[in-house]
Scaffold this active site. Sequence first.
Site, short mmCIF file in Angstrom:
data_model
loop_
_atom_site.label_atom_id
_atom_site.label_comp_id
_atom_site.label_asym_id
_atom_site.label_seq_id
_atom_site.Cartn_x
_atom_site.Cartn_y
_atom_site.Cartn_z
N TYR A 135 0.80 -1.23 0.00
CA TYR A 135 0.00 0.00 0.00
C TYR A 135 0.83 1.28 0.00
O TYR A 135 0.29 2.37 -0.16
CB TYR A 135 -0.98 0.02 1.18
N LYS A 180 5.05 -14.44 2.30
CA LYS A 180 5.18 -15.31 1.12
C LYS A 180 6.66 -15.36 0.75
O LYS A 180 7.04 -15.10 -0.39
CB LYS A 180 4.32 -14.79 -0.04
N ASP A 219 -0.91 -18.03 2.55
CA ASP A 219 -2.01 -18.89 2.10
C ASP A 219 -2.33 -19.93 3.18
O ASP A 219 -3.50 -20.17 3.51
CB ASP A 219 -1.71 -19.53 0.73
N ASP A 239 -4.44 -6.70 5.80
CA ASP A 239 -5.77 -6.17 5.45
C ASP A 239 -6.71 -7.34 5.15
O ASP A 239 -7.82 -7.44 5.68
CB ASP A 239 -5.61 -5.24 4.24
N ASP A 241 -9.90 -9.36 7.71
CA ASP A 241 -11.32 -9.57 7.34
C ASP A 241 -11.68 -11.05 7.45
O ASP A 241 -12.79 -11.41 7.86
CB ASP A 241 -11.59 -9.08 5.91
#
Length: 374
Positions: free
Chosen positions: A153, A207, A239, A263, A267
């Site tokens: 971001y 990752k 993942d 982010d 959620d």
Amino acid sequence: MVRVNDVRTTRPATARTYRIALIPGDGIGPELVESAREVLAGAVRGTTVELTFGYEDGGAQTYRRTGTNLAEETLTALRDTYDAILKGPVGLPDVRRPDGTEAGVLGGVLRNGLDTYANVRPITLLPGVRTPTTYRDGDIDYVIVRENTEGLYLSRGLGIGNQHAMCDQLFMTRPGVERVVRYAFGLAEVRGGAPADGQRRVTCVDKSNVLRSFAFFREIFVEVAEEFPNIEPDFRYADAAAHDLVMDPSHFDVLVTENFLGDILSDLGAATVGGLGMCPAANIGDRHAYFEPIHGSAPTIAGRNLANPTSQILAGALMLDHLGLAKVADQIRSAVRSAFADGAIELTAAGQPRHGTASVTAAIIDRLSQGQSG
Ligand code: IPM
Ligand code: MN
């Protein structure tokens, strides 16, 4: 609505007076912030703590009206005038910048502007909350520490390309990773460990099997972990973390990760504890902090007494923690917990309070006043 601001000019704060900036934001923001303000006021009633509130403008409506989502003058006031900032959700899908991104989003101006590098997101399953899983109160209690000032971001507003191709870059710095990882370990030191085994643990989510930037993140994580011999360093590729946060959430205590991954995973975590309306966030820096729900402004349900204000109320409690008022914060958390536990607050499958936003506020204030009289 532009409100008269009486707080920027009030007398200097005494030790027990705290000046709180409220940013109502967009969509459901104003009703959530009002709910949280009422709960905060109820929580300090009859105590020696005084909270004064000032309203500050920011978000999509501000952009629509003025051409900027947060005035320079407002940022200065937020930096210099207040003891803490409680922000509602911002952004409206139809208020966009010429480059197609949402104009109301304040992440760049506040997270980078105030250098709040740790976005701290507790994910806790409360008693009485029904979810799509079979987990119970006590099974899910971890904190995602999302790096908040760099990662993917940092590319906001800087993507390059043309009508055929577009590129955003994921950028990490050593000081940026070090400080957020250190924050995560510091948090694990003061928490009680993972629900499964009580072990204090920080999970590095990355990752690093694919991208150099994440290999760099993990390398720095390992270095910082050595400063904290009593805390177990733990590793998940992002993942696999998404999988395990659903299948084995009790394993987790504190997780630390890059901005974009944090982010998304927060959620996911929210979905396991009653939805986004249950989840607050603290944006913490060395000099500034602000507090908000983890979700957006849900304009389709705005003003209809449908939104769950719990995220905003719990964000208020995180703000009190930060101000050194942990006892009052705990009273709010207990009131929230008991209102869910005894069914006074009930959520629909969509995560909305069955009896409306105002009933949630009332149920929590009711329990606060019972606690104070008892
Ligand atoms: C969050 C929100 C914001 C983000 C949005 C509103 C830009 O989703 O705080 O997680 O992506 O950071
Ligand atoms: Mn988000």
